[in-house]
Design a protein around this motif. Sequence first.
Motif, PDB file in Angstrom:
ATOM      1  N   ARG A  62      44.026  42.197  31.647  1.00  0.00           N
ATOM      2  CA  ARG A  62      44.324  41.763  33.013  1.00  0.00           C
ATOM      3  C   ARG A  62      43.037  41.675  33.805  1.00  0.00           C
ATOM      4  O   ARG A  62      42.079  42.380  33.553  1.00  0.00           O
ATOM      5  CB  ARG A  62      45.267  42.747  33.693  1.00  0.00           C
ATOM      6  N   HIS A  63      43.016  40.805  34.776  1.00  0.00           N
ATOM      7  CA  HIS A  63      41.857  40.652  35.643  1.00  0.00           C
ATOM      8  C   HIS A  63      42.353  40.578  37.071  1.00  0.00           C
ATOM      9  O   HIS A  63      43.508  40.252  37.328  1.00  0.00           O
ATOM     10  CB  HIS A  63      41.058  39.396  35.277  1.00  0.00           C
ATOM     11  N   PRO A  64      41.493  40.904  38.030  1.00  0.00           N
ATOM     12  CA  PRO A  64      41.921  40.854  39.435  1.00  0.00           C
ATOM     13  C   PRO A  64      42.191  39.417  39.881  1.00  0.00           C
ATOM     14  O   PRO A  64      41.596  38.470  39.374  1.00  0.00           O
ATOM     15  CB  PRO A  64      40.742  41.452  40.199  1.00  0.00           C
ATOM     16  N   PHE A  65      43.105  39.290  40.802  1.00  0.00           N
ATOM     17  CA  PHE A  65      43.446  37.981  41.358  1.00  0.00           C
ATOM     18  C   PHE A  65      42.259  37.445  42.145  1.00  0.00           C
ATOM     19  O   PHE A  65      41.671  38.146  42.960  1.00  0.00           O
ATOM     20  CB  PHE A  65      44.667  38.111  42.266  1.00  0.00           C
ATOM     21  N   ALA A  66      41.889  36.209  41.864  1.00  0.00           N
ATOM     22  CA  ALA A  66      40.748  35.577  42.537  1.00  0.00           C
ATOM     23  C   ALA A  66      41.243  34.356  43.308  1.00  0.00           C
ATOM     24  O   ALA A  66      41.343  33.261  42.755  1.00  0.00           O
ATOM     25  CB  ALA A  66      39.690  35.180  41.529  1.00  0.00           C
ATOM     26  N   PRO A  67      41.558  34.515  44.599  1.00  0.00           N
ATOM     27  CA  PRO A  67      42.071  33.381  45.363  1.00  0.00           C
ATOM     28  C   PRO A  67      41.058  32.253  45.502  1.00  0.00           C
ATOM     29  O   PRO A  67      41.429  31.092  45.589  1.00  0.00           O
ATOM     30  CB  PRO A  67      42.438  33.977  46.723  1.00  0.00           C
ATOM     31  N   SER A  68      39.775  32.571  45.478  1.00  0.00           N
ATOM     32  CA  SER A  68      38.778  31.507  45.600  1.00  0.00           C
ATOM     33  C   SER A  68      38.792  30.612  44.368  1.00  0.00           C
ATOM     34  O   SER A  68      38.618  29.393  44.481  1.00  0.00           O
ATOM     35  CB  SER A  68      37.386  32.101  45.803  1.00  0.00           C
ATOM     36  N   ALA A  69      39.020  31.184  43.197  1.00  0.00           N
ATOM     37  CA  ALA A  69      39.107  30.368  41.979  1.00  0.00           C
ATOM     38  C   ALA A  69      40.343  29.477  42.029  1.00  0.00           C
ATOM     39  O   ALA A  69      40.293  28.302  41.625  1.00  0.00           O
ATOM     40  CB  ALA A  69      39.152  31.260  40.749  1.00  0.00           C
TER      41      ALA A  69
END
Length: 87
Positions: free
Chosen positions: A3-10
């Motif tokens: 799992r990875h953190p949510f990246a809204p910029s991506a």
Amino acid sequence: MRRHPFAPSALLTGLVLLGLAAVFLLDAAGEVSLTPAAAVPLTCAGLGLAALGSVAARMLRGRTARRSGQTASAPAAPSGDHRVDGE
């Protein structure tokens, strides 16, 4: 899969570039007329929106960390052996 953190910029960057690609496809099909003078500001505005979203997400992440008494830290380094050759 890790799992990875949510990246809204991506997410925003991807949506902006997909939208721009759709506009270019419509331009190639003759449905829309897009000049290069309009494409550059459109791309810059979209990427600026993505950057703004990244800054907002980082500020919110820092605020929630301060409320819980923790400090916002960088993501942890990957662990394990990731060599391709297997040696």
